[in-house]
Design an enzyme around this catalytic site. Sequence first.
Site, mmCIF file in Angstrom:
data_model
loop_
_atom_site.group_PDB
_atom_site.id
_atom_site.type_symbol
_atom_site.label_atom_id
_atom_site.label_comp_id
_atom_site.label_asym_id
_atom_site.label_seq_id
_atom_site.Cartn_x
_atom_site.Cartn_y
_atom_site.Cartn_z
ATOM 1 N N ASN A 9 3.765 10.438 -6.472
ATOM 2 C CA ASN A 9 3.035 11.402 -7.184
ATOM 3 C C ASN A 9 3.212 12.631 -6.334
ATOM 4 O OD1 ASN A 9 1.140 13.190 -8.243
ATOM 5 N ND2 ASN A 9 -0.690 11.994 -7.601
ATOM 6 N N LYS A 11 2.160 15.859 -6.708
ATOM 7 C CA LYS A 11 0.866 16.805 -6.991
ATOM 8 C C LYS A 11 1.616 17.947 -7.250
ATOM 9 C CE LYS A 11 -1.729 13.405 -4.568
ATOM 10 N NZ LYS A 11 -2.894 13.095 -3.722
ATOM 11 N N HIS A 94 -6.104 10.530 -12.659
ATOM 12 C CA HIS A 94 -5.989 10.664 -11.219
ATOM 13 C C HIS A 94 -7.172 11.316 -10.549
ATOM 14 C CE1 HIS A 94 -4.961 11.807 -7.283
ATOM 15 N NE2 HIS A 94 -4.000 11.240 -7.290
ATOM 16 N N GLU A 96 -7.954 13.541 -8.832
ATOM 17 C CA GLU A 96 -8.102 14.765 -8.284
ATOM 18 C C GLU A 96 -8.298 15.523 -9.738
ATOM 19 O OE1 GLU A 96 -4.488 15.147 -6.315
ATOM 20 O OE2 GLU A 96 -5.412 14.125 -4.627
ATOM 21 N N GLU A 166 -6.832 3.561 -6.422
ATOM 22 C CA GLU A 166 -6.875 4.514 -5.555
ATOM 23 C C GLU A 166 -8.304 4.920 -4.885
ATOM 24 O OE1 GLU A 166 -3.020 6.974 -5.633
ATOM 25 O OE2 GLU A 166 -4.438 7.937 -6.916
ATOM 26 N N GLY A 172 -4.979 11.108 0.625
ATOM 27 C CA GLY A 172 -4.424 12.324 1.433
ATOM 28 C C GLY A 172 -5.424 12.379 2.555
ATOM 29 N N SER A 213 -2.971 7.200 0.982
ATOM 30 C CA SER A 213 -2.362 7.085 2.363
ATOM 31 C C SER A 213 -1.241 6.048 2.688
ATOM 32 C CB SER A 213 -3.408 7.235 3.521
ATOM 33 O OG SER A 213 -4.324 8.246 3.426
ATOM 34 N N GLY A 234 1.351 9.691 -2.506
ATOM 35 C CA GLY A 234 1.292 11.153 -2.738
ATOM 36 C C GLY A 234 2.136 11.721 -1.473
HETATM 37 P P1 PGA Z 1 -1.804 10.123 -0.676
HETATM 38 O O1 PGA Z 1 -1.849 10.364 -2.483
HETATM 39 O O2 PGA Z 1 -0.514 9.018 -0.495
HETATM 40 O O3 PGA Z 1 -1.345 11.301 -0.243
HETATM 41 O O4 PGA Z 1 -2.887 9.622 -0.144
HETATM 42 C C1 PGA Z 1 -2.167 9.127 -3.030
HETATM 43 C C2 PGA Z 1 -2.346 9.710 -4.545
HETATM 44 O O5 PGA Z 1 -3.292 10.588 -4.633
HETATM 45 O O6 PGA Z 1 -1.607 9.337 -5.676
#
Ligand code: PGA
Length: 255
Positions: A9, A11, A94, A96, A166, A172, A213, A234
Amino acid sequence: MRTPIIAGNWKMNKTTAKAAALVKEMTPRLTAIPGVEKVVCPPFTALSAVKEAIGDAKVGLGAQDMYWEEKGAFTGEVSPVMLAELCQYVILGHSERRQYFGESDDGVNRKIVAAFAHGLTPIVCVGESLEQREAGQTEEWVTDQVQAALMGLPAEQVRRLVIAYEPIWAIGTGVPATAKDANAVIGGTIRGALAEMYGDEVTQAVRVQYGGSVKPSNVAEFMALPDIDGALVGGASLKANDFVEIVRLTAELKW
Ligand code: PGA
Protein backbone atom coordinates in the site's frame (compact mmCIF):
# COMPACT_ATOMS: atom_id res chain seq x y z
CA MET A 1 -4.35 -24.39 0.66
CA ARG A 2 -4.54 -20.61 0.50
CA THR A 3 -1.99 -18.82 -1.69
CA PRO A 4 -0.23 -16.20 0.44
CA ILE A 5 -0.62 -12.62 -0.76
CA ILE A 6 1.68 -9.70 -0.07
CA ALA A 7 0.31 -6.30 -1.07
CA GLY A 8 2.12 -2.97 -0.99
CA ASN A 9 0.00 0.00 0.00
CA TRP A 10 1.97 2.96 -1.30
CA LYS A 11 -0.48 5.48 0.20
CA MET A 12 0.06 9.08 -1.03
CA ASN A 13 3.61 8.49 -2.25
CA LYS A 14 5.40 8.42 -5.61
CA THR A 15 4.91 10.49 -8.73
CA THR A 16 3.99 8.62 -11.89
CA ALA A 17 7.60 8.45 -13.03
CA LYS A 18 8.89 7.26 -9.67
CA ALA A 19 6.11 4.71 -9.34
CA ALA A 20 6.93 3.21 -12.73
CA ALA A 21 10.63 3.14 -11.90
CA LEU A 22 10.04 1.34 -8.59
CA VAL A 23 7.90 -1.30 -10.25
CA LYS A 24 10.41 -1.84 -13.05
CA GLU A 25 13.10 -2.34 -10.46
CA MET A 26 11.07 -4.84 -8.44
CA THR A 27 9.20 -6.83 -11.08
CA PRO A 28 11.93 -9.24 -12.26
CA ARG A 29 12.90 -9.94 -8.65
CA LEU A 30 9.31 -10.44 -7.54
CA THR A 31 8.38 -12.73 -10.40
CA ALA A 32 11.38 -14.94 -9.64
CA ILE A 33 9.81 -15.82 -6.26
CA PRO A 34 7.30 -18.68 -6.51
CA GLY A 35 4.21 -19.44 -4.48
CA VAL A 36 3.27 -15.94 -3.32
CA GLU A 37 0.86 -13.53 -4.96
CA LYS A 38 2.33 -10.02 -5.16
CA VAL A 39 0.27 -6.84 -5.49
CA VAL A 40 1.27 -3.19 -5.64
CA CYS A 41 -1.21 -0.41 -4.88
CA PRO A 42 0.07 2.96 -6.10
CA PRO A 43 -1.97 6.18 -6.07
CA PHE A 44 -4.66 6.55 -8.75
CA THR A 45 -2.46 8.89 -10.79
CA ALA A 46 0.18 6.19 -11.24
CA LEU A 47 -2.07 3.20 -12.03
CA SER A 48 -1.75 3.52 -15.80
CA ALA A 49 2.00 3.90 -15.77
CA VAL A 50 2.46 1.07 -13.31
CA LYS A 51 0.18 -1.18 -15.37
CA GLU A 52 2.40 -0.52 -18.36
CA ALA A 53 5.56 -1.08 -16.34
CA ILE A 54 4.26 -4.44 -15.12
CA GLY A 55 3.34 -5.53 -18.63
CA ASP A 56 2.76 -9.30 -18.78
CA ALA A 57 4.63 -9.99 -15.54
CA LYS A 58 2.79 -11.77 -12.75
CA VAL A 59 2.48 -8.83 -10.39
CA GLY A 60 -1.02 -7.74 -9.43
CA LEU A 61 -2.15 -4.13 -9.40
CA GLY A 62 -4.56 -2.51 -6.99
CA ALA A 63 -6.07 0.88 -6.16
CA GLN A 64 -6.28 2.27 -2.63
CA ASP A 65 -9.95 3.24 -2.64
CA MET A 66 -12.88 3.89 -4.99
CA TYR A 67 -16.44 5.17 -4.95
CA TRP A 68 -19.36 2.77 -5.31
CA GLU A 69 -21.21 4.51 -8.15
CA GLU A 70 -20.32 3.69 -11.77
CA LYS A 71 -20.30 7.28 -13.02
CA GLY A 72 -21.85 10.69 -12.53
CA ALA A 73 -21.58 13.96 -10.66
CA PHE A 74 -19.21 12.89 -7.89
CA THR A 75 -16.35 15.33 -8.19
CA GLY A 76 -13.01 13.88 -7.31
CA GLU A 77 -14.14 10.28 -7.10
CA VAL A 78 -13.00 7.24 -9.09
CA SER A 79 -15.42 4.47 -10.04
CA PRO A 80 -15.11 0.68 -10.19
CA VAL A 81 -15.66 0.81 -13.95
CA MET A 82 -12.61 3.04 -14.32
CA LEU A 83 -10.52 0.82 -12.07
CA ALA A 84 -11.57 -2.41 -13.78
CA GLU A 85 -9.74 -1.23 -16.92
CA LEU A 86 -6.53 -0.76 -14.98
CA CYS A 87 -6.24 -3.13 -12.05
CA GLN A 88 -7.51 -6.27 -10.34
CA TYR A 89 -7.56 -5.26 -6.66
CA VAL A 90 -8.84 -2.40 -4.55
CA ILE A 91 -8.06 -1.68 -0.91
CA LEU A 92 -11.30 -0.73 0.88
CA GLY A 93 -11.96 0.54 4.38
CA HIS A 94 -8.37 1.37 5.24
CA SER A 95 -8.23 2.94 8.71
CA GLU A 96 -6.79 6.16 7.24
CA ARG A 97 -9.90 6.46 5.05
CA ARG A 98 -12.11 5.75 8.05
CA GLN A 99 -10.19 8.15 10.33
CA TYR A 100 -9.40 11.12 8.08
CA PHE A 101 -12.13 10.91 5.44
CA GLY A 102 -15.16 9.80 7.42
CA GLU A 103 -15.56 6.42 5.76
CA SER A 104 -18.38 4.46 7.40
CA ASP A 105 -19.00 0.72 7.67
CA ASP A 106 -21.97 1.19 5.39
CA GLY A 107 -19.84 2.95 2.79
CA VAL A 108 -17.24 0.18 2.95
CA ASN A 109 -19.98 -2.39 2.40
CA ARG A 110 -21.32 -0.54 -0.66
CA LYS A 111 -17.84 -0.29 -2.09
CA ILE A 112 -17.22 -4.02 -1.62
CA VAL A 113 -20.48 -4.84 -3.40
CA ALA A 114 -19.55 -2.49 -6.26
CA ALA A 115 -16.01 -3.86 -6.52
CA PHE A 116 -17.28 -7.42 -6.96
CA ALA A 117 -19.90 -6.25 -9.45
CA HIS A 118 -17.06 -5.03 -11.66
CA GLY A 119 -14.71 -7.95 -11.22
CA LEU A 120 -12.36 -6.30 -8.73
CA THR A 121 -11.06 -8.17 -5.70
CA PRO A 122 -11.39 -6.08 -2.52
CA ILE A 123 -8.73 -6.06 0.17
CA VAL A 124 -10.93 -5.10 3.12
CA CYS A 125 -9.21 -3.52 6.11
CA VAL A 126 -10.38 -3.88 9.71
CA GLY A 127 -8.70 -3.14 13.01
CA GLU A 128 -9.06 -1.57 16.42
CA SER A 129 -7.60 1.59 17.93
CA LEU A 130 -5.27 1.59 20.93
CA GLU A 131 -8.08 2.79 23.22
CA GLN A 132 -10.29 -0.06 22.07
CA ARG A 133 -7.53 -2.60 22.58
CA GLU A 134 -6.78 -1.28 26.05
CA ALA A 135 -10.46 -1.33 26.93
CA GLY A 136 -10.71 -4.98 25.89
CA GLN A 137 -13.01 -4.18 22.97
CA THR A 138 -10.94 -5.61 20.14
CA GLU A 139 -12.98 -8.74 19.57
CA GLU A 140 -16.32 -6.99 19.57
CA TRP A 141 -15.13 -4.11 17.39
CA VAL A 142 -13.43 -6.25 14.76
CA THR A 143 -16.36 -8.68 14.67
CA ASP A 144 -18.73 -5.76 14.06
CA GLN A 145 -16.49 -4.38 11.31
CA VAL A 146 -16.34 -7.74 9.52
CA GLN A 147 -20.09 -8.29 9.80
CA ALA A 148 -20.89 -4.77 8.57
CA ALA A 149 -18.42 -4.94 5.69
CA LEU A 150 -19.76 -8.24 4.38
CA MET A 151 -23.46 -7.62 4.90
CA GLY A 152 -25.52 -9.15 2.10
CA LEU A 153 -22.55 -10.53 0.19
CA PRO A 154 -22.96 -14.02 -1.27
CA ALA A 155 -20.59 -16.77 -0.18
CA GLU A 156 -19.03 -17.18 -3.62
CA GLN A 157 -17.80 -13.58 -3.43
CA VAL A 158 -16.71 -13.71 0.18
CA ARG A 159 -14.48 -16.72 -0.46
CA ARG A 160 -12.53 -14.63 -3.03
CA LEU A 161 -11.97 -11.52 -0.96
CA VAL A 162 -8.92 -10.62 1.05
CA ILE A 163 -9.20 -9.22 4.57
CA ALA A 164 -6.37 -7.23 6.13
CA TYR A 165 -6.25 -7.09 9.91
CA GLU A 166 -4.54 -3.81 10.68
CA PRO A 167 -4.55 -2.66 14.29
CA ILE A 168 -4.55 1.13 13.98
CA TRP A 169 -1.90 1.56 16.66
CA ALA A 170 0.52 -0.57 14.64
CA ILE A 171 0.19 1.32 11.36
CA GLY A 172 3.17 3.50 10.51
CA THR A 173 4.41 3.45 14.09
CA GLY A 174 7.23 0.95 13.71
CA VAL A 175 5.62 -1.05 16.51
CA PRO A 176 3.80 -4.07 15.09
CA ALA A 177 1.34 -6.25 16.95
CA THR A 178 2.88 -9.39 18.34
CA ALA A 179 2.42 -12.33 16.03
CA LYS A 180 0.52 -14.08 18.82
CA ASP A 181 -1.98 -11.20 19.18
CA ALA A 182 -2.39 -10.87 15.41
CA ASN A 183 -3.00 -14.59 15.07
CA ALA A 184 -5.57 -14.50 17.87
CA VAL A 185 -7.57 -11.78 16.12
CA ILE A 186 -7.18 -13.32 12.65
CA GLY A 187 -7.68 -16.96 13.58
CA GLY A 188 -10.16 -16.35 16.40
CA THR A 189 -12.12 -13.15 15.85
CA ILE A 190 -12.05 -12.68 12.07
CA ARG A 191 -12.34 -16.32 11.07
CA GLY A 192 -14.88 -16.74 13.87
CA ALA A 193 -17.06 -13.98 12.41
CA LEU A 194 -16.69 -15.46 8.93
CA ALA A 195 -17.62 -18.93 10.18
CA GLU A 196 -20.73 -17.63 11.83
CA MET A 197 -21.83 -15.88 8.65
CA TYR A 198 -20.67 -18.33 5.98
CA GLY A 199 -19.64 -21.62 7.56
CA ASP A 200 -16.29 -23.35 7.80
CA GLU A 201 -15.62 -24.13 4.16
CA VAL A 202 -15.88 -20.49 3.04
CA THR A 203 -13.94 -19.35 6.12
CA GLN A 204 -11.04 -21.61 5.23
CA ALA A 205 -10.95 -20.17 1.70
CA VAL A 206 -10.68 -16.49 2.73
CA ARG A 207 -7.20 -15.03 2.84
CA VAL A 208 -6.49 -12.81 5.83
CA GLN A 209 -3.39 -10.62 5.93
CA TYR A 210 -1.73 -8.86 8.81
CA GLY A 211 -0.80 -5.19 8.36
CA GLY A 212 0.97 -2.65 10.55
CA SER A 213 4.72 -1.97 10.59
CA VAL A 214 5.59 -5.13 8.67
CA LYS A 215 9.28 -5.15 7.75
CA PRO A 216 11.82 -7.72 6.55
CA SER A 217 12.98 -8.06 10.16
CA ASN A 218 9.57 -9.08 11.56
CA VAL A 219 7.60 -10.60 8.67
CA ALA A 220 8.75 -14.15 9.39
CA GLU A 221 7.12 -14.12 12.83
CA PHE A 222 3.75 -13.43 11.26
CA MET A 223 4.12 -15.75 8.29
CA ALA A 224 5.05 -18.65 10.55
CA LEU A 225 1.46 -18.71 11.80
CA PRO A 226 -1.03 -20.73 9.79
CA ASP A 227 -4.00 -18.36 10.03
CA ILE A 228 -2.05 -15.41 8.58
CA ASP A 229 -1.98 -15.56 4.78
CA GLY A 230 0.23 -12.62 3.94
CA ALA A 231 0.70 -8.96 4.70
CA LEU A 232 -0.49 -5.51 3.72
CA VAL A 233 2.69 -3.47 3.79
CA GLY A 234 2.85 0.33 3.91
CA GLY A 235 6.20 2.03 4.48
CA ALA A 236 8.37 -0.97 3.64
CA SER A 237 6.62 -1.42 0.29
CA LEU A 238 8.18 1.82 -0.96
CA LYS A 239 11.66 0.34 -0.94
CA ALA A 240 12.39 -2.30 -3.56
CA ASN A 241 14.81 -4.29 -1.40
CA ASP A 242 12.46 -4.39 1.59
CA PHE A 243 9.37 -5.36 -0.39
CA VAL A 244 11.19 -8.08 -2.32
CA GLU A 245 12.67 -9.42 0.91
CA ILE A 246 9.24 -9.52 2.58
CA VAL A 247 7.91 -11.54 -0.36
CA ARG A 248 10.95 -13.81 -0.34
CA LEU A 249 10.65 -14.57 3.38
CA THR A 250 6.94 -15.24 2.95
CA ALA A 251 7.68 -17.74 0.20
CA GLU A 252 10.33 -19.37 2.36
CA LEU A 253 7.86 -19.92 5.21
CA LYS A 254 4.65 -20.60 3.35
CA TRP A 255 5.55 -22.36 0.12
P1 PGA B 1 2.73 0.42 7.59
O1 PGA B 1 1.27 0.59 6.91
O2 PGA B 1 3.31 -0.88 7.03
O3 PGA B 1 3.51 1.62 7.12
O4 PGA B 1 2.55 0.36 9.04
C1 PGA B 1 0.43 -0.50 6.74
C2 PGA B 1 -0.88 -0.05 6.12
O5 PGA B 1 -1.39 1.00 6.49
O6 PGA B 1 -1.43 -0.73 5.23
